[in-house]
Structure formats: C-alpha cells, structure tokens
Design a protein around this motif. Structure first.
Motif, PDB file in Angstrom:
ATOM      1  N   ALA A  19      -1.986  -0.317  -8.776  1.00 39.37           N
ATOM      2  CA  ALA A  19      -1.991  -0.281  -7.310  1.00 39.37           C
ATOM      3  C   ALA A  19      -2.792  -1.452  -6.746  1.00 39.37           C
ATOM      4  CB  ALA A  19      -2.571   1.046  -6.819  1.00 39.37           C
ATOM      5  N   ALA A  68       2.560   1.722  -3.400  1.00 36.48           N
ATOM      6  CA  ALA A  68       1.592   2.149  -4.412  1.00 36.48           C
ATOM      7  C   ALA A  68       1.303   3.636  -4.283  1.00 36.48           C
ATOM      8  CB  ALA A  68       0.306   1.342  -4.268  1.00 36.48           C
ATOM      9  N   VAL A  69       1.191   4.120  -3.045  1.00 38.86           N
ATOM     10  CA  VAL A  69       0.955   5.551  -2.811  1.00 38.86           C
ATOM     11  C   VAL A  69       2.203   6.356  -3.157  1.00 38.86           C
ATOM     12  CG1 VAL A  69       0.490   7.290  -1.045  1.00 38.86           C
ATOM     13  CG2 VAL A  69      -0.788   5.135  -1.041  1.00 38.86           C
ATOM     14  N   LEU A  70       3.375   5.864  -2.725  1.00 37.96           N
ATOM     15  CA  LEU A  70       4.636   6.572  -2.962  1.00 37.96           C
ATOM     16  C   LEU A  70       4.898   6.764  -4.450  1.00 37.96           C
ATOM     17  CD1 LEU A  70       7.308   7.727  -1.818  1.00 37.96           C
ATOM     18  CD2 LEU A  70       8.253   5.406  -1.994  1.00 37.96           C
ATOM     19  N   GLN A  79      -9.676   1.793  -1.646  1.00 37.78           N
ATOM     20  CA  GLN A  79      -8.649   2.825  -1.542  1.00 37.78           C
ATOM     21  C   GLN A  79      -8.303   3.450  -2.891  1.00 37.78           C
ATOM     22  OE1 GLN A  79      -6.575   4.106   1.232  1.00 37.78           O
ATOM     23  NE2 GLN A  79      -8.477   3.444   2.186  1.00 37.78           N
ATOM     24  N   PHE A  80      -8.193   2.618  -3.910  1.00 39.47           N
ATOM     25  CA  PHE A  80      -7.648   3.092  -5.175  1.00 39.47           C
ATOM     26  C   PHE A  80      -8.668   3.212  -6.304  1.00 39.47           C
ATOM     27  CE2 PHE A  80      -4.055   0.957  -3.002  1.00 39.47           C
ATOM     28  CZ  PHE A  80      -3.211   2.058  -2.881  1.00 39.47           C
ATOM     29  N   ALA A 130      -4.707   3.186 -10.692  1.00 37.80           N
ATOM     30  CA  ALA A 130      -5.549   2.318  -9.868  1.00 37.80           C
ATOM     31  C   ALA A 130      -5.341   0.838 -10.182  1.00 37.80           C
ATOM     32  CB  ALA A 130      -7.019   2.695 -10.062  1.00 37.80           C
ATOM     33  N   ASN A 183       2.626   6.669  -6.719  1.00 39.22           N
ATOM     34  CA  ASN A 183       1.422   7.221  -7.346  1.00 39.22           C
ATOM     35  C   ASN A 183       0.961   6.346  -8.518  1.00 39.22           C
ATOM     36  OD1 ASN A 183      -0.674   9.093  -7.637  1.00 39.22           O
ATOM     37  ND2 ASN A 183       0.484  10.331  -9.096  1.00 39.22           N
ATOM     38  N   GLN A 229       7.259   3.053 -13.747  1.00 31.49           N
ATOM     39  CA  GLN A 229       6.608   3.034 -12.440  1.00 31.49           C
ATOM     40  C   GLN A 229       6.504   1.621 -11.883  1.00 31.49           C
ATOM     41  OE1 GLN A 229       2.955   5.270 -13.501  1.00 31.49           O
ATOM     42  NE2 GLN A 229       3.396   6.505 -11.694  1.00 31.49           N
ATOM     43  N   TRP A 250       0.840  -1.213   0.000  1.00 34.42           N
ATOM     44  CA  TRP A 250       0.000   0.000   0.000  1.00 34.42           C
ATOM     45  C   TRP A 250       0.867   1.253   0.000  1.00 34.42           C
ATOM     46  CZ3 TRP A 250      -0.319   3.898   3.701  1.00 34.42           C
ATOM     47  CH2 TRP A 250      -1.324   4.839   3.495  1.00 34.42           C
ATOM     48  N   GLY A 251       1.884   1.272   0.854  1.00 31.51           N
ATOM     49  CA  GLY A 251       2.764   2.432   0.943  1.00 31.51           C
ATOM     50  C   GLY A 251       3.504   2.697  -0.356  1.00 31.51           C
TER      51      GLY A 251
END
Length: 287
Positions: free
Chosen positions: A70, A60-62, A124-125, A67, A64, A200, A57-58
């Motif tokens: 992620a 995927a957020v870091l 979340q995504f 969806a 960016n 990415q 999760w971290g």
C-alpha cells in the motif's frame, strides 16, 4: 539491496543522470507554455498531483493491500511522470509539447508534494510500525537528485543545443535499461512477497493504471479539451516515473519491499498505454 554503495551512491547517481537527460529534452518554451496555454497544464496537474494519489489510496484500501504494498503504491502515485510518457505521447499522436511541459512542471512540483504524500501513506498504513522518515531529508534528497540535474540539463541544452540533441537518445536508453534492471532486482529481492501477493498487487496496479488513464481522459473531456490533449492527459496521469519510486523506497526509506508495487506498475502501466493508443487511433480515424 540493503544499505550499501549500490543504494547510497550508485542508484542515486543513475537517477541523477536520468533526470539530467530529461533536462536535455526541455527548453524554456516548455515552461513558458504554462502562461501561454495554462488550461490543459492546470487540468493535468489536478489529475497528476491531486487525483492520482487519491486513486492509489482508494485502491490500496479496496484491495486490502499489506502495508508495504500500500505504501509502495502511494509512493508511486506521488512521483511525477517520467520521460517514458513523452515517448508514448509521441507514438500515440498526442500533444507532445503538452506532455513534455507537464512532465517538467510535475517534476518540479513533486519535489515538494511527494514527501508529504509518503508521510501520509506511512501514517495511514503503518502507523503502528517503527518508520524512519524525514520530510526535510526526503525533500532535500529529491531536490539534489531530480531538480538540480534537470536544471543542469536545461542549461546544457541552452548552451550547446546540437550536442544536447545528439546525446538525448542515449539518456532515454539509459532510463529504460535502468528501470528494467531495477524491476529484475526487486523481483529477485522480494520474490517471496511478490509470489504471496501477486494476485493482489498485479490487479491493484492494473486497476490503478486504467483508472488513472481514464481520469486523465475524463478531465480533458470535462474541460472541453481536444482529442490530442485527452490522449496526452491520459498518458501523463497513467504513466509514472517508476524508477524514481523504486529509488525512494530503496535509498531514502531503506525498504525494498516498498519498491515492489512500483516494480509491478512499471510493467502493467504499458498495458493501459496500449489500450489508450488503440482507442486514440480509432478516434482519429473517425475524424
């Protein structure tokens, strides 16, 4: 790779065969170790079931991530380790008994935890997107395709041990070929997304792999486990059942784009495993 005989029949059947092969490698002793030496198994479960999804999760957020990527990364982190982790543990001179035991226990537990993690990831995504997802159907599907074949494999070995040992290697080869074929199919199916997001997703999966391996080793060190257990936990937390993640994405969620992250991780996870094996070799030489 839309709804077809391939996604609804062939892929689930192949995964069931692979999980049956995993069952052939297990004995009752692998489960009894949970009570005999609970500490390393409990530590491994913390890394695999709890910390790995948090890392995914971290990251995927870091990074960016879009969806689809992620959610795919979270699906991968929600899956247990596969038989590949056992093979790598053997090659890296890790604690093979612990590796097999952890693979078995996480496979059983993930039947119940994986659907919840997937639901969390979608919320979340992709909360603003229409998603067709059922906790109950996913749990039942995982039970049918993973838990039941593993139990049948264990029962087969208990009844015909020599025959089980003779055919176990065949199932390992099937597992490897299956994953390679799926990765190739995903590359063909999702080539546009892969090219657009390669920087990415490649770096995200590579960072996740190294972070997961480091987490496993760190947990073992923190709890005072020996070097073979450190290597084992690094492998178990870092090596995932990418085949299962791919099947969940394609068959249960009917979204091949979710499988892209698992397909890339199915390649990058060996990079981290090689570095861990080299590190372990140097550590053994210093002893």
């Amino acid at each position: 790779m839309q709804d077809s005989v391939l996604t609804q029949v062939l892929l689930p059947a192949i995964l069931a065969v692979i999980m049956f092969g995993m069952g052939l490698s297990l004995t009752r002793a692998d489960f009894s170790r949970l009570w005999q030496t609970p500490k390393p198994i409990f530590v491994g479960l913390v890394g695999q079931i709890l910390l790995l999804p948090i890392l995914a999760w971290g990251i995927a957020v870091l990074f960016n991530l879009p969806a689809e990527l992620a959610i795919g990364l979270m699906i991968l982190a929600a899956c247990p380790g596969g038989t590949t982790s056992n093979v790598i543990s053997q090659l890296a001179r890790a604690n093979l008994a612990l590796s097999v035991s952890l693979t078995a226990v996480t496979t059983l537990i993930c039947v119940f935890t994986t659907p919840w993690i997937i639901q969390f990831a979608i919320q979340q995504f992709a909360a603003d997107q229409v998603q067709s997802f059922s906790l109950l159907n996913t749990s039942l599907g995982l039970m049918l395709l993973t838990l039941l074949p593993v139990i049948l494999g264990i029962a087969f070995r208990a009844r015909w041990e020599q025959r089980a040992l003779a055919i176990e290697g065949i199932f390992r080869k099937i597992s490897l070929l299956f994953m390679v074929a799926l990765i190739i199919a995903i590359v063909i199916q999702e080539i546009d997304m892969l090219l657009a997001s390669f920087d990415q997703i490649f770096w995200a999966t590579l960072v996740l792999n190294f972070a997961a391996i480091a987490t496993g080793v760190w947990l073992a060190k923190l709890t005072g486990l020996a070097l073979p257990e450190k290597v084992t936990l690094g492998i178990e937390v870092g090596i995932q059942n990418a085949s299962m993640a791919i099947l969940i994405a394609i068959t249960f969620l009917s979204n091949p784009a979710y499988a892209t992250s698992a397909g890339v991780y199915g390649v990058t996870m060996y990079i981290g495993a090689v570095f861990l094996a080299v590190w372990a070799k140097k550590q053994y030489q210093r002893r």
